[in-house]
Write an enzyme that holds these catalytic residues in place. Structure first.
Site, PDB file in Angstrom:
ATOM      1  CE  LYS A 195      -3.933   0.034   0.261  1.00 50.18           C
ATOM      2  NZ  LYS A 195      -2.965  -0.029  -0.857  1.00 50.18           N
ATOM      3  CD  GLU A 401       9.113  11.459  -6.229  1.00 52.89           C
ATOM      4  OE1 GLU A 401       7.909  11.456  -5.946  1.00 52.89           O
ATOM      5  OE2 GLU A 401       9.985  10.847  -5.588  1.00 52.89           O
TER       6      GLU A 401
HETATM    7  P1  NAD Z   1       1.225   6.699  -3.437  1.00 52.68           P
HETATM    8  O1  NAD Z   1       1.384   7.801  -2.454  1.00 52.68           O
HETATM    9  O2  NAD Z   1       0.276   6.892  -4.545  1.00 52.68           O
HETATM   10  O3  NAD Z   1       0.753   5.343  -2.706  1.00 52.68           O
HETATM   11  C1  NAD Z   1       1.490   4.722  -1.682  1.00 52.68           C
HETATM   12  C2  NAD Z   1       0.546   3.861  -0.865  1.00 52.68           C
HETATM   13  O4  NAD Z   1      -0.433   4.695  -0.251  1.00 52.68           O
HETATM   14  C3  NAD Z   1      -0.239   2.821  -1.643  1.00 52.68           C
HETATM   15  O5  NAD Z   1      -0.330   1.651  -0.837  1.00 52.68           O
HETATM   16  C4  NAD Z   1      -1.616   3.470  -1.796  1.00 52.68           C
HETATM   17  O6  NAD Z   1      -2.663   2.540  -1.929  1.00 52.68           O
HETATM   18  C5  NAD Z   1      -1.744   4.207  -0.494  1.00 52.68           C
HETATM   19  N1  NAD Z   1      -2.630   5.378  -0.526  1.00 52.68           N
HETATM   20  C6  NAD Z   1      -2.947   6.158  -1.582  1.00 52.68           C
HETATM   21  N2  NAD Z   1      -3.762   7.157  -1.193  1.00 52.68           N
HETATM   22  C7  NAD Z   1      -3.962   7.001   0.146  1.00 52.68           C
HETATM   23  C8  NAD Z   1      -4.679   7.734   1.143  1.00 52.68           C
HETATM   24  N3  NAD Z   1      -5.376   8.828   0.842  1.00 52.68           N
HETATM   25  N4  NAD Z   1      -4.626   7.297   2.420  1.00 52.68           N
HETATM   26  C9  NAD Z   1      -3.909   6.208   2.752  1.00 52.68           C
HETATM   27  N5  NAD Z   1      -3.211   5.472   1.859  1.00 52.68           N
HETATM   28  C10 NAD Z   1      -3.229   5.868   0.568  1.00 52.68           C
HETATM   29  O7  NAD Z   1       2.697   6.403  -3.940  1.00 52.68           O
HETATM   30  P2  NAD Z   1       3.147   5.390  -5.073  1.00 52.68           P
HETATM   31  O8  NAD Z   1       2.801   5.995  -6.390  1.00 52.68           O
HETATM   32  O9  NAD Z   1       2.671   4.020  -4.758  1.00 52.68           O
HETATM   33  O10 NAD Z   1       4.744   5.394  -4.875  1.00 52.68           O
HETATM   34  C11 NAD Z   1       5.568   6.341  -5.439  1.00 52.68           C
HETATM   35  C12 NAD Z   1       5.933   7.427  -4.438  1.00 52.68           C
HETATM   36  O11 NAD Z   1       6.503   6.846  -3.278  1.00 52.68           O
HETATM   37  C13 NAD Z   1       6.970   8.383  -4.950  1.00 52.68           C
HETATM   38  O12 NAD Z   1       6.598   9.700  -4.641  1.00 52.68           O
HETATM   39  C14 NAD Z   1       8.228   8.023  -4.179  1.00 52.68           C
HETATM   40  O13 NAD Z   1       9.161   9.043  -4.021  1.00 52.68           O
HETATM   41  C15 NAD Z   1       7.665   7.565  -2.893  1.00 52.68           C
HETATM   42  N6  NAD Z   1       8.607   6.675  -2.185  1.00 52.68           N
HETATM   43  C16 NAD Z   1       9.285   7.180  -1.111  1.00 52.68           C
HETATM   44  C17 NAD Z   1      10.211   6.389  -0.449  1.00 52.68           C
HETATM   45  C18 NAD Z   1      10.975   6.903   0.743  1.00 52.68           C
HETATM   46  O14 NAD Z   1      11.521   6.094   1.479  1.00 52.68           O
HETATM   47  N7  NAD Z   1      11.039   8.198   0.968  1.00 52.68           N
HETATM   48  C19 NAD Z   1      10.419   5.080  -0.873  1.00 52.68           C
HETATM   49  C20 NAD Z   1       9.723   4.604  -1.977  1.00 52.68           C
HETATM   50  C21 NAD Z   1       8.802   5.429  -2.624  1.00 52.68           C
END
Ligand code: NAD
Length: 499
Positions: A195, A401
């Site tokens: 996804k 963050e």
């Molecule tokens: P997000 O948490 O909003 O979304 C990530 C994914 O989760 C998307 O595909 C989204 O559709 C899905 N999602 C959202 N709500 C959900 C739910 N309730 N249940 C299941 N899936 C759901 O994050 P984002 O804004 O897309 O990305 C930025 C964040 O990702 C930042 O906090 C960053 O630090 C983190 N990140 C972490 C790493 C790592 O390896 N630690 C790497 C890249 C990004």
């Protein structure tokens, strides 16, 4: 000024002209309700294409395809050598399509073309090669029983694929984040539902197509697109055995709650607020360039971005001057412009969030040394590289963050204070330490509560090196054997060897 109108390759142009489909059971498929949403080019703010917003019926069909393929054993039961050959072939196909894939990452995720073409796309390919090598080395153990005579029993452990995996990824490295999950999951013999983030579905779909072309059987790698609700349904689905999630800590917590339906296994790569710690004996020029790269590359939209800077007192003022000079030279602009150093933020909503944090910093009394404003004149979502000084640890800009090009800086004296400041965070993803004294740097590495520590560098990932966080930065690790292990169950078999 650089012309923001960019002409994609003919193949990408025809891809973008169509509604982005789903990829289910080996082929592209339309969503069952035909619901779509717009995908934007963050460099221009213009509509790039439209994508399918899957509904609950699509989720059921997609998970069923993965489940069936797993239960029939069409992937997990082929020889490890054949699985390895197919993963290697996926890597070759990624390389063969690197130009088009890089262009899509640029248009869809705002990646600078050179970063995508020379960095992220080949890195994704190498990830498949790395895990191709593991396929033939997923070995168990012979275990002598502790409480039984050695000549009466023998025990072996073996690894088995965990089952159907929901792989949920964010927008900041669409293909790489997908590869970090898909490659080990497939190497383990699992069937997957990928996804992608709602903002960036394009390269995930092509990855599934290429995997099919390489020989991954139908149903073993599916892609479902749409908003957060699609992810939520996957997490709650009783036929999904495992969720591997990368994204924000807030969403990670929801996933832990949602997984209780069948107590599926969960691994989480979450947010960070990673410190850069510069000791007085560091190479100031190198450390300042490292700090600028740590926070401003990818416009700060990098989970391991070095967003908190601590510099030892005697060199603090000099360091900030050098850093400000470097920052002043950085050009913010369209991802397609070869002169751009810092591309756009992913969306207008995200830009507003970053700006809100900057305003909070100003209101709290932090001093703006550079940047502090957005630039929407070219249509894209651009934000100036921003540095705050005179910060307090309690400020929101220090604790939360921001995921944008915003650095907070302050001073410290000695190792003890460096560690107190570096560890004063709910996150523990990464850290870097800069010093010519390697034993001092290693002393810091021992004391810092972070899953990944760089000495005299920041941000280098490697598919062989475990990547993940302490504290609220996650559960489990990506990369290396640790990632593969997360897609495997261990089974112990005890045999009575005497009549
Ligand atoms: P997000 O948490 O909003 O979304 C990530 C994914 O989760 C998307 O595909 C989204 O559709 C899905 N999602 C959202 N709500 C959900 C739910 N309730 N249940 C299941 N899936 C759901 O994050 P984002 O804004 O897309 O990305 C930025 C964040 O990702 C930042 O906090 C960053 O630090 C983190 N990140 C972490 C790493 C790592 O390896 N630690 C790497 C890249 C990004």
């Amino acid at each position: 000024m650089f012309k923001t109108q960019y002409k994609p390759s003919p193949l990408n142009a025809s891809r973008l002209a169509a509604v982005q489909p789903l990829f289910v059971d080996g082929s592209y498929a339309a969503g069952s309700a035909g619901e779509t949403y717009k995908i934007f080019n963050p460099s221009t703010g213009g509509v790039l294409t439209t994508a399918t917003n899957a509904n609950s019926q699509d989720v059921q069909i997609t998970v069923a395809a993965a489940r069936q393929s797993f239960d029939r054993g069409i992937w997990r039961n082929i020889s490890p050598m054949d699985r390895a050959r197919i993963l290697w072939r996926i890597a070759d196909l990624i390389d063969e399509n690197a130009g088009d894939l890089a262009e899509l990452e640029m248009l869809n995720a705002g990646k600078r073309l050179s970063d995508a073409r020379d960095g992220e796309i080949p890195f994704a390919a190498e990830c498949f090669r790395y895990y191709a090598g593991w396929c033939t080395k997923i070995e168990g153990n012979y275990v002598p029983l502790a409480g039984q005579p050695a000549n009466e029993f023998m025990a072996v452990t073996k690894f088995e694929p965990i089952g159907v995996c929901a792989l949920i990824v964010p927008w900041n490295g669409p293909l790489v984040q997908a590869a970090w999950k898909v490659a080990p999951a497939l190497a383990a013999g699992c069937s997957c539902v990928l996804k992608p983030a709602e903002e960036t579905p394009l390269t995930a779909l092509i990855l599934a197509e290429l995997a099919g072309e390489a020989g991954v059987p139908a149903g073993c790698l599916n892609v479902i697109t749409g908003r957060a609700d699609v992810g939520r349904q996957l997490v709650g689905h009783p036929e999904v055995d495992k969720v591997s999630f990368t994204g924000s800590t807030a969403t990670g917590k929801k996933i832990v709650g949602g997984a209780e339906t069948n107590l599926k296994k969960v691994s989480l790569e979450l947010g960070g607020k990673s410190p850069i710690v510069v000791f007085r004996d560091a190479d100031i020029e190198a450390a300042a360039a490292g700090a600028a790269g740590a926070i401003f590359s990818g416009a700060g939209q990098v989970c391991v971005a070095g967003s908190r800077l601590y510099v030892e007192e005697p060199v603090y003022d000099e360091f900030i001057q050098v850093l400000k000079q470097l920052t002043a030279q950085l050009k913010v602009g369209c991802a397609a412009d070869p002169n751009t150093d810092i591309g756009p933020l992913i969306s207008r909503r995200h830009l507003e969030r970053v700006d809100k944090y900057v305003q909070l910093g100003v209101q709290a009394g932090a001093v703006l040394e550079s940047g502090g404003s957005s630039d929407l004149t070219q249509g894209g979502y651009f934000y100036q590289p921003t540095i705050f000084s005179a910060i307090e640890q309690s400020m929101q800009i220090v604790q939360e963050e921001i995921f944008g090009p915003v650095l907070v800086a302050s001073r410290f004296e000695g190792m003890e204070e460096a560690l107190v400041l570096a560890n004063d965070s709910k996150y523990g993803l990464a850290a870097s330490v800069w010093s010519r004294n390697i034993s001092l740097a290693n002393q810091f590495a021992d004391g810092v509560r972070a899953g990944l520590v760089w000495i005299n560098s920041h941000g280098l990932p490697d598919m062989a090196v475990p990547f993940g966080g302490f504290k609220q930065s996650g559960w489990g690790r990506e990369n290396g054997f640790d990632a593969l292990r997360q897609y495997l169950e261990v089974k112990s078999v005890i045999t009575r060897t005497v009549e």
